[in-house]
Design a protein around this motif. Structure first.
Motif, mmCIF file in Angstrom:
data_model
loop_
_atom_site.group_PDB
_atom_site.id
_atom_site.type_symbol
_atom_site.label_atom_id
_atom_site.label_comp_id
_atom_site.label_asym_id
_atom_site.label_seq_id
_atom_site.Cartn_x
_atom_site.Cartn_y
_atom_site.Cartn_z
ATOM 1 N N VAL A 89 9.706 -1.845 -11.461
ATOM 2 C CA VAL A 89 8.706 -0.784 -11.539
ATOM 3 C C VAL A 89 7.539 -1.182 -12.444
ATOM 4 O O VAL A 89 6.414 -0.706 -12.263
ATOM 5 C CB VAL A 89 9.354 0.532 -12.043
ATOM 6 C CG1 VAL A 89 9.838 0.398 -13.485
ATOM 7 C CG2 VAL A 89 8.386 1.707 -11.929
ATOM 8 N N ARG A 90 7.787 -2.088 -13.391
ATOM 9 C CA ARG A 90 6.736 -2.510 -14.318
ATOM 10 C C ARG A 90 5.716 -3.431 -13.670
ATOM 11 O O ARG A 90 4.735 -3.827 -14.318
ATOM 12 C CB ARG A 90 7.365 -3.193 -15.538
ATOM 13 C CG ARG A 90 8.215 -2.258 -16.387
ATOM 14 C CD ARG A 90 8.982 -3.017 -17.458
ATOM 15 N NE ARG A 90 9.827 -2.126 -18.241
ATOM 16 C CZ ARG A 90 11.018 -1.697 -17.862
ATOM 17 N NH1 ARG A 90 11.519 -2.098 -16.688
ATOM 18 N NH2 ARG A 90 11.731 -0.898 -18.622
ATOM 19 N N ASP A 91 5.933 -3.810 -12.423
ATOM 20 C CA ASP A 91 4.996 -4.672 -11.707
ATOM 21 C C ASP A 91 4.526 -3.959 -10.439
ATOM 22 O O ASP A 91 4.881 -4.334 -9.325
ATOM 23 C CB ASP A 91 5.675 -5.998 -11.350
ATOM 24 C CG ASP A 91 4.689 -7.046 -10.844
ATOM 25 O OD1 ASP A 91 3.492 -6.716 -10.704
ATOM 26 O OD2 ASP A 91 5.122 -8.191 -10.588
ATOM 27 N N PRO A 92 3.711 -2.923 -10.599
ATOM 28 C CA PRO A 92 3.298 -2.134 -9.429
ATOM 29 C C PRO A 92 2.499 -2.943 -8.413
ATOM 30 O O PRO A 92 2.570 -2.674 -7.219
ATOM 31 C CB PRO A 92 2.471 -1.003 -10.028
ATOM 32 C CG PRO A 92 2.033 -1.505 -11.369
ATOM 33 C CD PRO A 92 3.136 -2.382 -11.847
ATOM 34 N N ASP A 93 1.744 -3.943 -8.869
ATOM 35 C CA ASP A 93 0.962 -4.738 -7.926
ATOM 36 C C ASP A 93 1.866 -5.484 -6.953
ATOM 37 O O ASP A 93 1.575 -5.569 -5.748
ATOM 38 C CB ASP A 93 0.071 -5.731 -8.680
ATOM 39 C CG ASP A 93 -1.096 -5.051 -9.373
ATOM 40 O OD1 ASP A 93 -1.488 -3.950 -8.937
ATOM 41 O OD2 ASP A 93 -1.613 -5.606 -10.362
ATOM 42 N N ALA A 94 2.973 -6.039 -7.460
ATOM 43 C CA ALA A 94 3.913 -6.743 -6.586
ATOM 44 C C ALA A 94 4.544 -5.779 -5.590
ATOM 45 O O ALA A 94 4.750 -6.126 -4.415
ATOM 46 C CB ALA A 94 4.989 -7.430 -7.420
ATOM 47 N N ILE A 95 4.846 -4.566 -6.043
ATOM 48 C CA ILE A 95 5.432 -3.560 -5.156
ATOM 49 C C ILE A 95 4.460 -3.199 -4.046
ATOM 50 O O ILE A 95 4.816 -3.160 -2.861
ATOM 51 C CB ILE A 95 5.834 -2.307 -5.960
ATOM 52 C CG1 ILE A 95 6.983 -2.641 -6.915
ATOM 53 C CG2 ILE A 95 6.204 -1.156 -5.028
ATOM 54 C CD1 ILE A 95 7.314 -1.528 -7.887
ATOM 55 N N LEU A 96 3.213 -2.958 -4.418
ATOM 56 C CA LEU A 96 2.210 -2.552 -3.434
ATOM 57 C C LEU A 96 1.953 -3.663 -2.417
ATOM 58 O O LEU A 96 1.827 -3.405 -1.210
ATOM 59 C CB LEU A 96 0.911 -2.172 -4.148
ATOM 60 C CG LEU A 96 0.988 -0.919 -5.026
ATOM 61 C CD1 LEU A 96 -0.255 -0.811 -5.903
ATOM 62 C CD2 LEU A 96 1.156 0.335 -4.183
ATOM 63 N N GLU A 97 1.881 -4.895 -2.894
ATOM 64 C CA GLU A 97 1.626 -6.016 -1.991
ATOM 65 C C GLU A 97 2.758 -6.177 -0.979
ATOM 66 O O GLU A 97 2.515 -6.357 0.226
ATOM 67 C CB GLU A 97 1.462 -7.308 -2.797
ATOM 68 C CG GLU A 97 1.173 -8.526 -1.946
ATOM 69 C CD GLU A 97 0.995 -9.794 -2.764
ATOM 70 O OE1 GLU A 97 0.832 -10.871 -2.149
ATOM 71 O OE2 GLU A 97 1.030 -9.718 -4.018
ATOM 72 N N ALA A 98 3.989 -6.094 -1.458
ATOM 73 C CA ALA A 98 5.129 -6.261 -0.555
ATOM 74 C C ALA A 98 5.269 -5.073 0.392
ATOM 75 O O ALA A 98 5.612 -5.235 1.566
ATOM 76 C CB ALA A 98 6.403 -6.452 -1.365
ATOM 77 N N ALA A 99 5.016 -3.856 -0.107
ATOM 78 C CA ALA A 99 5.152 -2.656 0.731
ATOM 79 C C ALA A 99 4.137 -2.647 1.865
ATOM 80 O O ALA A 99 4.390 -2.058 2.925
ATOM 81 C CB ALA A 99 5.000 -1.399 -0.116
ATOM 82 N N ALA A 100 3.001 -3.303 1.661
ATOM 83 C CA ALA A 100 1.962 -3.325 2.689
ATOM 84 C C ALA A 100 2.408 -4.069 3.939
ATOM 85 O O ALA A 100 1.781 -3.936 4.998
ATOM 86 C CB ALA A 100 0.689 -3.969 2.131
ATOM 87 N N GLU A 101 3.490 -4.829 3.853
ATOM 88 C CA GLU A 101 4.011 -5.510 5.033
ATOM 89 C C GLU A 101 4.717 -4.527 5.979
ATOM 90 O O GLU A 101 4.912 -4.829 7.162
ATOM 91 C CB GLU A 101 4.986 -6.610 4.618
ATOM 92 C CG GLU A 101 4.338 -7.712 3.776
ATOM 93 C CD GLU A 101 5.326 -8.782 3.364
ATOM 94 O OE1 GLU A 101 6.480 -8.759 3.878
ATOM 95 O OE2 GLU A 101 4.968 -9.643 2.541
ATOM 96 N N THR A 102 5.106 -3.366 5.442
ATOM 97 C CA THR A 102 5.829 -2.367 6.239
ATOM 98 C C THR A 102 5.017 -1.100 6.456
ATOM 99 O O THR A 102 5.114 -0.470 7.511
ATOM 100 C CB THR A 102 7.158 -2.003 5.552
ATOM 101 O OG1 THR A 102 7.944 -3.184 5.386
ATOM 102 C CG2 THR A 102 7.950 -0.979 6.341
ATOM 103 N N LEU A 103 4.213 -0.724 5.470
ATOM 104 C CA LEU A 103 3.504 0.551 5.506
ATOM 105 C C LEU A 103 2.013 0.357 5.724
ATOM 106 O O LEU A 103 1.441 -0.689 5.417
ATOM 107 C CB LEU A 103 3.737 1.309 4.190
ATOM 108 C CG LEU A 103 5.190 1.524 3.762
ATOM 109 C CD1 LEU A 103 5.235 2.327 2.469
ATOM 110 C CD2 LEU A 103 5.989 2.211 4.863
ATOM 111 N N ASP A 104 1.369 1.405 6.226
ATOM 112 C CA ASP A 104 -0.073 1.437 6.442
ATOM 113 C C ASP A 104 -0.711 2.190 5.281
ATOM 114 O O ASP A 104 -0.601 3.416 5.184
ATOM 115 C CB ASP A 104 -0.378 2.134 7.771
ATOM 116 C CG ASP A 104 -1.873 2.260 8.045
ATOM 117 O OD1 ASP A 104 -2.681 1.808 7.214
ATOM 118 O OD2 ASP A 104 -2.227 2.843 9.097
#
Length: 265
Positions: free
Chosen positions: A133-148
């Motif tokens: 959770v402390r790395d929101p940028d990594a979460i957002l980048e990876a989630a963009a592969e599944t979500l719009d």
């Protein structure tokens, strides 16, 4: 007692929050060290087990509201924990089969159980990200592969921000997440408090933080409210999780966890 066998890469000599929570919920994915700390805390405040169950039901009600009533079709569940009954994708896809869900956790045991999470209706999609959770940028980048990210997304952070003990860092994480999504997106969370049980809850935090587990901090309802700055609170606002749109006609007893749901205008 659990018959859970050690998983490679997992230190079974140190208690872990996800496994202790699993124990309190009646699961089998835990080890003796987790049950020892879990029992120690239960001995100090038996209400903790009820809090664990109540917080899970809060998640279920929130996800159902967002999918069935608010029309959300994309979810990022950060701090997923170990799978149990009615996981986020099951509730969301029950309301809207086309829902897409991304789970995020940094626990190796949760990763081991990812196959149990990675199920979906044919119309929807479910993915898992091993991240913190402390790395929101990594979460957002990876989630963009599944979500719009051009369409509304709901973030659920249930009982996870209390492990980000620096307030400024915790608030920055939420701002970063919400800055990345469009109007009509949602943020839902709860954190532990000491409003109901006072010093007993404070003592539990001391035991928890001395156990070798990830340190946590209790926040006031006002502190929890700061996470929703700039968002439109969904009724009934910031309340004990048992009081957020309860299923029962009578208002249930409060627990030491306050939560809310907010919409980005």
């Amino acid at each position: 007692m659990s018959d859970q066998k050690p998983v490679p890469g997992i230190d079974t000599s140190v208690p872990h929050v996800a496994r202790i929570w699993n124990y309190w919920l009646g699961g089998k994915d835990n080890y003796p060290v987790d049950r020892e700390v879990g029992d120690q805390i239960l001995g100090m405040l038996p209400d903790v087990a009820r809090l664990a169950r109540a917080s899970r039901l809060f998640l279920n009600r929130v996800v159902w509201h967002l999918a069935a009533e608010a029309g959300i079709r994309q979810f990022i569940d950060i701090g997923t924990g170990l799978p149990t009954v009615d996981n986020t994708h099951e509730v969301a896809q029950r309301a809207a089969p086309e829902s897409r869900i991304v789970y995020v956790d940094n626990d190796p045991l949760v990763l081991e159980h990812a196959k149990g999470l990675l199920t979906s209706t044919p119309e929807g999609s479910t993915a898992y990200i091993h991240a913190d959770v402390r790395d929101p940028d990594a979460i957002l980048e990876a989630a963009a592969e599944t979500l719009d990210f051009g369409r509304p997304i709901a973030f659920t952070l249930m009982g996870i921000l209390e492990f980000v003990t620096d307030d400024d860092q915790a608030y920055r994480i939420v701002r970063r997440l919400m800055d990345a999504v469009p109007s009509g997106s949602y943020f839902a969370m709860y954190d532990g408090t000491n409003v109901v049980h006072g010093e007993a809850s404070d003592r539990i935090v001391d035991v928890w933080n001395a156990s070798g587990n990830a340190s946590l901090v209790l926040r006031t309802p006002e502190g929890i409210g700061r996470f929703f700055d700039g968002l439109e609170l969904v009724e009934p606002g910031i309340v004990p999780v048992t009081h957020w749109r309860p299923d029962a006609a009578a208002e249930p007893e409060a627990v030491d966890a306050y939560g809310a749901v907010g919409r980005k205008p």
